[in-house]
Design a protein around this motif. Structure first.
Motif, PDB file in Angstrom:
ATOM      1  N   GLY B 196       0.816  -1.211   0.000  1.00  0.00           N
ATOM      2  CA  GLY B 196       0.000   0.000   0.000  1.00  0.00           C
ATOM      3  C   GLY B 196       0.842   1.250   0.000  1.00  0.00           C
ATOM      4  O   GLY B 196       1.770   1.384  -0.796  1.00  0.00           O
ATOM      5  N   ASP B 197       0.506   2.128   0.928  1.00  0.00           N
ATOM      6  CA  ASP B 197       1.192   3.407   1.014  1.00  0.00           C
ATOM      7  C   ASP B 197       2.704   3.275   1.119  1.00  0.00           C
ATOM      8  O   ASP B 197       3.451   4.093   0.591  1.00  0.00           O
ATOM      9  CB  ASP B 197       0.696   4.160   2.264  1.00  0.00           C
ATOM     10  CG  ASP B 197      -0.515   5.008   1.911  1.00  0.00           C
ATOM     11  OD1 ASP B 197      -0.964   4.919   0.752  1.00  0.00           O
ATOM     12  OD2 ASP B 197      -0.999   5.735   2.793  1.00  0.00           O
ATOM     13  N   VAL B 200       5.346   3.595  -1.662  1.00  0.00           N
ATOM     14  CA  VAL B 200       5.831   4.908  -2.104  1.00  0.00           C
ATOM     15  C   VAL B 200       7.232   5.159  -1.565  1.00  0.00           C
ATOM     16  O   VAL B 200       8.135   5.595  -2.275  1.00  0.00           O
ATOM     17  CB  VAL B 200       4.884   6.026  -1.618  1.00  0.00           C
ATOM     18  CG1 VAL B 200       5.441   7.391  -2.015  1.00  0.00           C
ATOM     19  CG2 VAL B 200       3.507   5.827  -2.183  1.00  0.00           C
TER      20      VAL B 200
END
Ligand code: HEM
Ligand SMILES: Nc1ncnc2c1ncn2[C@@H]1O[C@H](COP(=O)(O)OP(=O)(O)OP(=O)(O)O)[C@@H](O)[C@H]1O
Ligand SMILES: Nc1ncnc2c1ncn2[C@@H]1O[C@H](COP(=O)(O)OP(=O)(O)OP(=O)(O)O)[C@@H](O)[C@H]1O
Ligand SMILES: [Mg+2]
Ligand SMILES: [Mg+2]
Lengths: 232, 226, 225, 226, 232
Positions: B196-197, B200
């Motif tokens: 998910g996040d 990044v």
């Protein structure tokens, strides 16, 4: 083709012009003695020729190429004020390292050969840290000759060497010259240098004060050039 | 091929000079333990909150230990003017740079790998649960630290301002890489996978590494010969 | 003669330890801690032995600086090495004990932390010695370092008195002790045995060190010829 | 008098040489600020828990940054064998030591005084509320760090692995002083004055400083000339 | 009383005996040239005399005192392989620093005086970092003479100096000798050294191979001592 051509080279340190419009040429097989008083610019000139710093103006050609080309670098040997060997490695390791960097195929043989030439075979496994000053300088000589360069740039190579090592270095230089290789050396030990030199260049405050062949007169009286062309 | 050989020669030289004395590793270990002990005075490692940022702590330790190694990298060439000889040798600046960066990488990574289990014991962190992901973050983050450290070690070795410029530029520049590594490590050590996040941050780290490696290799020749 | 005495001392120390192990095994498990508590019979003696060794190291370091006699330098190394060994045993027994009692390998309290730092410091002493080559310089540096390092020893000892710690409060030499007298006797014997063991080890290391020194000087003589 | 003059000569020389290049001071400062910034990302400085250990963190940063300055103290004497000339000069080792220690003290203190407001801003800490008490702790703690750092800088100046050895042997010995300084700083930054129990820490700090200063002055001659 | 007495000094590096049972004496006002091949032990001996390292066996007396006494140190000047000046300070600052360390009352005057003597007054405010090698060596000479020591220990002091600086140094040494001060110098530039020397000591692998007054013969042929007493 000239082995070395210095064309109108200027070099400044801040505002101070350490080299002012230097012009020089060396034929292959000649030996140039670069003399001059302390601070005249000998070291600066040699370092500029070797490509460690770029001239502010002017150009330098070594064997027809620029000093920073890989092909040129392979053909240049340099001894500076520092000896450029590692204190934490042994004499043999140092030479083998440089042999590998120059891509020599038989690194070990070559290294051993040059240790013998310079009289260091007895201490080949000693760390450089434990060497006396003269032994270090000998190792620096071995390092510079290792890859059989066709241009040798030597900055005060006789420093700290004893009489025997000086004789060895002179023999090595003579052999090199006989093979058509070129030597440029700066020194204050004029006697030792003029014995070999074919040409003499004297710098004075960054300018060429004298440039000409080395005459028997000069060899007989090493102080001659200074007396005649020095600032007095 | 030739290039690779040159890189290896430089790498071998640096590692050998550093490991000439085996105590280097011992000292690094003792040093890492000591830092961890010091930190334990600041935060109570027992507490749950500490777990929240223990991963960040780890990277501070790494940054500090790394600085010790990286500071020496080109500085080692100074005493006898050895850098001259390297610059004069017929090898491209990029080979010199990569050789040195890899040597630093090995040394820093060695220290980190030793410090990691110690950290686990002293701070009650189960770092081994997501072993490979932790290793990945470690590898990427360390490379970022190394490549920048090496580059600036080179940049500033010639000019007299060596140790002035090095830290003033390096440390701020390192911040993105360290931040990414910290965030990821904190997540991993709290049992979250990279997903998910968090990806990044991983991308940031990878991008950082690639970008700076490429830039360094291109620029290093200019740096080495003023 | 001296060697025989040493061996004799060593054998006696081991005999006492063996006897005590036998006795300790016979003690009933403690109410709160089960059998784990029995480790204290080795934990405490090894700290006492370590303290003795390090004090010896301090004294010989000072003596070295005063007399410049390398005999004392040798004693200092020997004592420090043995001291570090017993510190390690102390830490190890502590950790082994902590695991079943506290459920974790390590807690950060003043006693444990200061003991760890002590260990690091004396490990640093040994590494410092390795890093210095010149014998006179090595001896001087080591002696100076040893003196500076010793300041931590009392801190370790008093840490449980100065700060609230998880580490058990002092049992001996304090009013609140609740040790049964026969246990105390066993503990006393164990401490004696450990200290004897430390002495024997220091002497052995010292002999080694002196032999090394003699070999060195012989080799040097050979080189000089 | 003569002694004081010699101390001042050494002090002036070191400060002047350092300020010519600012090598160490800049490094220390950059490093300190980077760590503070990084940490402020890791934990939320808003939270109350952060306030509990912000003071401790500060001392970690000071200790690390200080090492960068201290590392150079005697190392500065190496390049041209300057240490030889200092040892050969007719001044006692203790004057040399004190001069260098004071120079380091000034430099480290300067770095700290710059880092302190940065710290205050990043962590929302009202360090200036009890200004003089904070300064007292700072002065005492920094002297402890300096005196030990200088002593060991002298001890390790000629040995292999200097960079690694120095922090490795310095930090353990520093711990009591750091602990005391940390405790006091945490208290002060949480609005408590130095009183009651806390005076024990102050005493510890003062005792530490006196003890190690005396020991160093007595022992430094042995270290310098062997 | 002898200015310098070296009595049965041994010095080891690890197992290697760098100095073996060296005995030497120098009267006040004499100049001892210490010669020997690279690695013979000259530097080691000079550093031991200067008190930088203790001999393993034997004793050294300088003006009747031990080398480490403050009174002795005030009377000794040393030039080593390193030049012992700070790169980050200017020539003048360096000399003033040492003048203050030696407790000279007129630090600035003295410093300026010696800068003039060594021909550095032109660059007195230049940082040493910007000096050429010879200029550094000149500064080292100025530093060693600054406090007018009665014993000068010089390790290859002529290194990197140009002919004029060598002449200056020789003059300075001659003046010092005339004032009854004592000089011990090691060097490989025998010609320059033997002109001044009253005594010659040759080391060979850490042992004294020759020790005697300097004869006109030697001055005429500097290689003589090596040829006659060297290992061959
Ligand atoms: C690694 C961990 C540990 C370390 C470094 C350590 C250190 C020490 C030291 C230095 C002493 C002797 C000094 C003195 O007598 O005051 C000691 C004594 C003692 N230890 Fe530990 N210890 C550790 C773990 C433990 C644990 C887990 C326990 C029990 C739960 C324990 C119980 C004791 C007791 C009862 C004493 C005797 C206290 C006395 O009579 O003074 N220790 N320890
Ligand atoms: N730090 C050291 N560790 C080990 N051996 C050393 C060390 N320094 C010098 N030596 C050895 O001691 C011997 C004497 O060294 P020294 O520097 O005194 O010679 P020297 O006479 O000054 O030579 P040079 O003319 O080359 O300067 C040499 O063989 C050298 O290898
Ligand atoms: N890094 C530098 N910055 C500023 N000026 C410099 C620098 N290096 C050299 N110079 C100046 O440049 C001039 C030439 O120096 P250089 O080292 O080339 O002299 P040199 O002929 O080699 O002298 P020597 O015989 O003493 O070695 C000197 O006046 C010196 O002060
Ligand atoms: Mg030059
Ligand atoms: Mg020498």
């Amino acid at each position: 083709m000239n082995a070395l051509a210095v064309e109108g080279v200027w070099k400044y340190y801040g505002d101070y012009p350490a080299l002012r419009d230097i012009n020089l040429t060396c034929e292959a097989g000649s030996c140039l003695a670069l003399i001059g008083r302390n601070g005249a610019g000998k070291t600066t000139l040699l370092r500029t020729i070797a490509g460690f710093s770029r001239p502010m103006k002017g150009a330098i050609k070594i064997l027809g190429g620029s000093p920073r080309e890989t092909a040129t670098r392979r053909n240049v040997g340099f001894i500076g004020h520092g000896i450029a060997v590692y204190d934490e490695l042994s004499a043999l390791e140092n030479l083998m390292l440089y042999a590998r960097l120059y891509g020599l195929t038989d690194a070990r043989t070559k290294a051993l050969q040059w240790l013998t030439e310079t009289g260091l075979e007895r201490v080949r496994d000693g760390l450089v840290r434990e060497f006396s000053r003269g032994m270090r300088q000998r190792l620096a000589v071995a390092r510079a000759f290792l890859h059989e360069p066709s241009l040798l740039l030597l900055d005060e190579p006789f420093t700290a060497l004893d009489d025997r090592a000086i004789a060895v270095l002179q023999r090595l230089l003579r052999e090199a010259l006989a093979q058509g290789r070129t030597v440029v050396m700066s020194t204050h030990q004029l006697r030792e240098a003029l014995e070999l030199a074919t040409h003499v260049t004297m710098l004075n405050r960054g300018q060429v004060a004298f440039d000409g062949p080395c005459t028997p007169e000069m060899v007989a009286d090493p102080g001659l050039v200074y007396a005649r062309y020095g600032e007095g | 091929m030739e290039f690779l050989r040159q890189v290896l020669v430089i790498l071998a030289k640096d590692v050998r000079a550093e490991l000439r004395t085996k105590e280097a590793v011992n000292a690094a270990l003792a040093f890492a333990v000591m830092i961890l002990v010091l930190f334990s005075f600041v935060f109570d490692p027992d507490e749950a909150t500490t777990k929240m940022f223990a991963g960040g702590l780890l990277w501070i330790v790494f940054a500090f230990a790394g600085t010790l190694v990286l500071n020496r990298s080109f500085a080692r060439e100074i005493p006898n003017d050895c850098l001259d000889a390297l610059v004069a040798a017929p090898i491209p600046g990029s080979a010199l740079f990569l050789g040195k960066a890899l040597a630093n990488y090995l040394l820093v990574a060695a220290v980190e790998l030793v410090a990691l289990p110690v950290f686990g014991i002293l701070y009650y962190v189960r770092w081994y649960e997501r072993f490979w992901q932790v290793m990945l973050v470690l590898a990427l983050g360390t490379w970022g630290v190394t490549v920048i450290g090496t580059m600036f070690s080179a940049l500033t070795v010639n000019i007299r301002l060596r140790e002035v410029m090095l830290p003033m530029i390096t440390y701020p520049m390192l911040t993105p890489a360290l931040m990414g590594a910290m965030q990821l490590t904190v997540d991993l050590m709290n049992g979250k996978s990279i997903a998910g996040d968090a990806t990044v941050w991983l991308k940031l780290l990878v991008g950082f590494d690639i970008l700076y490696t490429a830039a360094s290799i291109i620029l290093v020749d200019i740096v080495l010969v003023g | 003669m001296r060697e025989k005495l040493l061996y004799a001392l060593g054998v006696i120390a081991f005999a006492i330890l063996a006897r005590d192990i036998f006795i300790i095994a016979g003690f009933p498990p403690e109410v709160a801690q089960g059998n784990a508590f029995k480790i204290i019979f080795f934990h405490v003696p090894s700290w006492v032995a370590a303290g003795t060794a390090l004090t010896t190291a301090l004294l010989s370091s000072i003596l070295f600086l005063v007399t410049k006699n390398f005999k004392y330098d040798a004693t200092a190394v020997a004592a420090t090495e043995v001291g570090v060994a017993f510190l390690s045993v102390g830490l190890a027994t502590g950790i082994l004990w902590a695991r079943p009692i506290w459920g974790v390998w390590w807690v950060w309290d003043a006693r444990l932390t200061s003991a760890l730092i002590l260990w690091l410091m004396y490990a640093g002493y040994l590494m410092l010695r390795h890093a210095v080559e010149e014998p006179t310089q090595r001896a001087n540096f080591a002696a100076v370092f040893s003196i500076l390092a010793f300041i931590d020893v009392p801190i370790v000892y008093f840490s449980i008195r100065w700060w609230r710690t998880q580490h058990p409060a002092p049992v001996f030499f304090s009013s609140g002790g609740s040790f049964p007298p026969d246990w105390s006797a066993v503990m006393g014997w164990n401490i004696l045995a450990m200290v004897m063991l430390a002495c024997v080890l220091v002497s052995v290391r010292l002999q080694q060190e002196q032999a090394q020194r003699e070999i060195d000087s012989l080799r040097r003589l050979a080189h000089a010829l």
